[in-house]
Design a protein around this motif. Structure first.
Motif, mmCIF file in Angstrom:
data_model
loop_
_atom_site.group_PDB
_atom_site.id
_atom_site.type_symbol
_atom_site.label_atom_id
_atom_site.label_comp_id
_atom_site.label_asym_id
_atom_site.label_seq_id
_atom_site.Cartn_x
_atom_site.Cartn_y
_atom_site.Cartn_z
ATOM 1 N N SER A 12 2.052 -10.066 -1.242
ATOM 2 C CA SER A 12 0.830 -9.830 -0.557
ATOM 3 C C SER A 12 0.284 -8.580 -1.276
ATOM 4 O O SER A 12 -0.973 -8.146 -0.655
ATOM 5 N N TRP A 13 0.773 -8.198 -2.286
ATOM 6 C CA TRP A 13 -0.012 -6.811 -2.766
ATOM 7 C C TRP A 13 -1.340 -7.214 -3.632
ATOM 8 O O TRP A 13 -1.355 -8.146 -4.226
ATOM 9 N N ARG A 14 -2.250 -6.455 -3.307
ATOM 10 C CA ARG A 14 -3.578 -6.654 -3.890
ATOM 11 C C ARG A 14 -4.028 -5.428 -4.482
ATOM 12 O O ARG A 14 -4.006 -4.222 -3.867
ATOM 13 N N GLU A 15 -4.271 -5.205 -5.777
ATOM 14 C CA GLU A 15 -4.946 -4.170 -6.176
ATOM 15 C C GLU A 15 -6.291 -3.830 -5.850
ATOM 16 O O GLU A 15 -7.209 -4.884 -5.851
ATOM 17 N N GLN A 16 -6.535 -2.792 -5.565
ATOM 18 C CA GLN A 16 -8.056 -2.348 -4.940
ATOM 19 C C GLN A 16 -8.592 -1.748 -6.049
ATOM 20 O O GLN A 16 -8.100 -1.001 -6.989
ATOM 21 N N ARG A 50 -7.844 17.308 -9.545
ATOM 22 C CA ARG A 50 -8.815 16.335 -8.767
ATOM 23 C C ARG A 50 -8.525 15.126 -8.625
ATOM 24 O O ARG A 50 -8.461 14.461 -7.797
ATOM 25 N N LEU A 51 -8.587 14.318 -10.098
ATOM 26 C CA LEU A 51 -7.962 12.957 -10.130
ATOM 27 C C LEU A 51 -6.763 12.714 -9.512
ATOM 28 O O LEU A 51 -6.423 11.697 -8.999
ATOM 29 N N ARG A 52 -5.739 13.493 -9.723
ATOM 30 C CA ARG A 52 -4.470 13.347 -9.084
ATOM 31 C C ARG A 52 -4.439 13.145 -7.553
ATOM 32 O O ARG A 52 -3.839 12.146 -6.964
ATOM 33 N N ILE A 53 -5.125 14.039 -6.978
ATOM 34 C CA ILE A 53 -5.414 14.104 -5.442
ATOM 35 C C ILE A 53 -6.110 12.634 -5.265
ATOM 36 O O ILE A 53 -5.913 12.265 -4.303
ATOM 37 N N ARG A 54 -7.318 12.296 -5.807
ATOM 38 C CA ARG A 54 -8.137 11.031 -5.624
ATOM 39 C C ARG A 54 -7.279 10.024 -5.646
ATOM 40 O O ARG A 54 -7.545 9.094 -4.569
ATOM 41 N N TYR A 55 -6.578 9.864 -6.515
ATOM 42 C CA TYR A 55 -5.882 8.402 -6.833
ATOM 43 C C TYR A 55 -4.290 8.646 -6.120
ATOM 44 O O TYR A 55 -3.637 7.860 -6.238
ATOM 45 N N HIS A 56 -3.895 9.654 -5.538
ATOM 46 C CA HIS A 56 -2.560 9.590 -5.163
ATOM 47 C C HIS A 56 -2.595 8.419 -3.723
ATOM 48 O O HIS A 56 -3.180 8.685 -2.791
ATOM 49 N N ALA A 61 -6.053 1.251 -9.747
ATOM 50 C CA ALA A 61 -6.489 1.988 -10.711
ATOM 51 C C ALA A 61 -4.983 2.531 -11.756
ATOM 52 O O ALA A 61 -5.092 3.647 -11.895
ATOM 53 N N TRP A 62 -4.237 1.538 -11.694
ATOM 54 C CA TRP A 62 -2.793 1.819 -12.249
ATOM 55 C C TRP A 62 -2.969 2.495 -13.894
ATOM 56 O O TRP A 62 -2.419 3.305 -13.990
ATOM 57 N N ASP A 63 -4.148 2.050 -14.430
ATOM 58 C CA ASP A 63 -4.251 2.642 -15.802
ATOM 59 C C ASP A 63 -4.699 4.275 -15.710
ATOM 60 O O ASP A 63 -3.950 5.097 -16.355
ATOM 61 N N LEU A 64 -5.555 4.480 -14.725
ATOM 62 C CA LEU A 64 -5.631 5.766 -14.311
ATOM 63 C C LEU A 64 -4.416 6.817 -14.115
ATOM 64 O O LEU A 64 -4.332 7.898 -14.667
ATOM 65 N N GLN A 65 -3.796 6.189 -13.237
ATOM 66 C CA GLN A 65 -2.745 6.977 -12.635
ATOM 67 C C GLN A 65 -1.600 7.117 -13.869
ATOM 68 O O GLN A 65 -0.979 8.151 -13.856
ATOM 69 N N ARG A 66 -1.457 5.991 -14.632
ATOM 70 C CA ARG A 66 -0.411 6.114 -15.889
ATOM 71 C C ARG A 66 -1.017 7.218 -16.724
ATOM 72 O O ARG A 66 -0.200 8.054 -17.388
ATOM 73 N N ASP A 67 -2.300 7.208 -17.125
ATOM 74 C CA ASP A 67 -2.882 8.139 -17.744
ATOM 75 C C ASP A 67 -2.721 9.678 -17.614
ATOM 76 O O ASP A 67 -2.360 10.600 -18.149
ATOM 77 N N LEU A 68 -2.835 9.757 -16.299
ATOM 78 C CA LEU A 68 -2.896 11.262 -15.353
ATOM 79 C C LEU A 68 -1.292 11.570 -15.674
ATOM 80 O O LEU A 68 -0.846 12.635 -16.300
ATOM 81 N N ASP A 69 -0.315 10.883 -15.586
ATOM 82 C CA ASP A 69 1.163 10.860 -15.617
ATOM 83 C C ASP A 69 1.496 11.251 -17.101
ATOM 84 O O ASP A 69 2.044 12.240 -17.220
#
Length: 107
Positions: A12-16, A50-56, A61-69
């Motif tokens: 049921s997971w849907r990427e937003q 700021r982006l870490r907080i926004r996407y927490h 936006a898995w690519d953004l989260q991966r790049d921040l990591d």
């Protein structure tokens, strides 16, 4: 137990799609270049935080989260260390210029 940041958490997971994704992708692409420079600028640190907080906890936006990591890994820095440094930066004064700070970017 690590929390997976991928759509494999169940059927049921849907990427937003985040409404600021396109703008954030462009900023993050620039940050990834500047993140290699030493010393790190206050702006680079503040933007990564700021982006870490926004996407927490954001389910997408898995690519953004991966790049921040990857940026934090490259710096050898934990998220807690990043936030501690950026709190000090913000306590010293204005990080962003006026044109940026007048924008409503809290979406």
């Amino acid at each position: 137990m690590a929390i997976s940041r991928s759509p494999a958490n169940g059927p049921s997971w849907r990427e937003q799609q985040h409404p600021q994704y396109a703008t954030d992708r462009a900023v993050l692409d620039e940050l990834m270049v500047q993140a290699q420079e030493r010393p790190l600028s206050d702006w680079v640190l503040a933007e990564v935080a700021r982006l870490r907080i926004r996407y927490h906890g954001f389910p997408g936006a898995w690519d953004l989260q991966r790049d921040l990591d990857q940026i934090l890994e490259q710096w050898g820095m934990s998220e807690e260390e990043l936030f501690a440094q950026t709190r000090q930066i913000h306590a010293r004064g204005q990080v962003y210029d006026r044109s940026f700070s007048t924008r409503d970017d809290w979406a």
